[in-house]
Design an enzyme around this catalytic site. Structure first.
Site, PDB file in Angstrom:
ATOM      1  N   ASP A  83       0.872  -1.182   0.000  1.00  0.00           N
ATOM      2  CA  ASP A  83       0.000   0.000   0.000  1.00  0.00           C
ATOM      3  C   ASP A  83       0.905   1.227   0.000  1.00  0.00           C
ATOM      4  O   ASP A  83       0.888   2.046   0.926  1.00  0.00           O
ATOM      5  CB  ASP A  83      -0.927  -0.003   1.214  1.00  0.00           C
ATOM      6  CG  ASP A  83      -1.965   1.111   1.163  1.00  0.00           C
ATOM      7  OD1 ASP A  83      -2.213   1.641   0.062  1.00  0.00           O
ATOM      8  OD2 ASP A  83      -2.522   1.459   2.216  1.00  0.00           O
ATOM      9  N   ASN A  93       1.939   6.627   3.922  1.00  0.00           N
ATOM     10  CA  ASN A  93       2.696   5.556   4.572  1.00  0.00           C
ATOM     11  C   ASN A  93       4.207   5.746   4.498  1.00  0.00           C
ATOM     12  O   ASN A  93       4.961   4.882   4.935  1.00  0.00           O
ATOM     13  CB  ASN A  93       2.296   4.210   3.968  1.00  0.00           C
ATOM     14  CG  ASN A  93       0.842   3.890   4.244  1.00  0.00           C
ATOM     15  OD1 ASN A  93       0.289   4.324   5.256  1.00  0.00           O
ATOM     16  ND2 ASN A  93       0.206   3.147   3.350  1.00  0.00           N
ATOM     17  N   ASP A 133       1.943   1.212   8.221  1.00  0.00           N
ATOM     18  CA  ASP A 133       0.786   0.506   7.654  1.00  0.00           C
ATOM     19  C   ASP A 133       1.230  -0.655   6.771  1.00  0.00           C
ATOM     20  O   ASP A 133       1.097  -0.626   5.545  1.00  0.00           O
ATOM     21  CB  ASP A 133      -0.107   1.468   6.878  1.00  0.00           C
ATOM     22  CG  ASP A 133      -0.949   2.347   7.786  1.00  0.00           C
ATOM     23  OD1 ASP A 133      -0.891   2.142   9.009  1.00  0.00           O
ATOM     24  OD2 ASP A 133      -1.646   3.240   7.280  1.00  0.00           O
TER      25      ASP A 133
END
Length: 277
Positions: A195, A200, A215
């Site tokens: 992701d 992030n 994350d």
């Protein structure tokens, strides 16, 4: 146990670890609109993610990925505490210092961009033989099939050219390419974040260098373009003027232009929104 004045679901309040000092409190970061709610300690030193019973397995998987990455040279959070019961689970991790990259201005992001790209390449250069987690295109496609079958695609996640098209059509358009993407993936597997969006990547605002990744629930072995597609597309929302063209040149120079295939990136950019529900 201290709590912020915003109301917290009683289940999550019970799952959060107690605080021993008077005046300390957990501050909600997300509203917990699906199966998870995230909190930070008031001093910003740790974060807690809580899930109900149906999210325990997924959060346990994230815990294992956080622990795995912590034993590599790639900076990220460390586990502080893990607890689970029949009611739910809570994962407490250290905070990675810095500001999420999506909160930077276009000019600041451009200055931070080489460090962001180097961090992603650093992750992609981790030995795949040592990574026990997989996120290959076949498994991603199976997830997409389930999301589409349940009519659970979030239209807000779709790219501009996907909006207004039935999700079943979007899936079938990708299915035509699936065998080709499997073959390409087999020759080019890396450890992916899963992701790789700007929130992030944490950035030191003084040096504009990337301090680490957060994350990690989708970390696993996959085609590098699953990350590259998301990073480029997400950054596109910030760029102004000629910054996107300059960032693309930096990406080619820093990551390696010979490693980037625009068609594969397009495929993964269109597949990713179908894997979230």
């Amino acid at each position: 146990m201290g709590f912020h004045e915003v109301m917290i679901d009683p289940l999550f309040a019970d799952l959060l670890p107690p605080l021993g000092q008077r005046g300390r409190e957990w501050i909600p970061v997300t509203a917990g609109e699906s199966r998870a709610a995230v909190f930070r300690l008031d001093d910003g030193s740790v974060f807690a993610k809580c899930v109900a019973e149906d999210g325990i397995d997924e959060l346990r998987g994230e815990r294992d990925r956080v622990q795995w990455l912590a034993d590599t040279p790639v900076p990220g959070p460390s586990i502080v505490e893990w607890s689970s019961s029949r009611r739910g689970a809570c994962l407490v991790t250290t905070a990675v210092p810095g500001l999420p990259a999506d909160e930077l201005s276009s000019s600041a992001l451009l200055r931070a961009w080489p460090s962001i790209v180097r961090m992603l390449r650093r992750m992609h250069e981790l030995p795949t033989a040592e990574c026990p987690f997989e996120r290959r295109v076949s498994s991603m496609f199976r997830i997409a099939e389930d999301v589409v079958r349940r009519d659970a695609v979030n239209p807000d996640f779709l790219s501009a050219d996907q909006r207004g098209v039935p999700s079943t059509t979007l899936l079938e358009q990708l299915r035509v390419e699936l065998d080709e993407r499997r073959a390409q993936e087999a020759d080019d597997l890396v450890v992916c974040h899963g992701d790789a969006c700007l929130p992030n990547f944490l950035i030191d605002t003084d040096t504009l260098s990337c301090t680490g990744l957060i994350d990690l629930g989708r970390l696993g072995i996959a085609d590098r373009h699953a990350d590259l597609a998301l990073l480029q597309a997400n950054a596109r929302e910030t760029w102004v003027g000629d910054h996107e063209a300059r960032a693309d040149r930096v990406l080619g120079t820093t990551y390696g232009a010979d490693r980037i295939d625009s068609e594969r990136s397009r495929f993964y950019l269109h597949l990713d929104p179908l894997t979230w529900a």
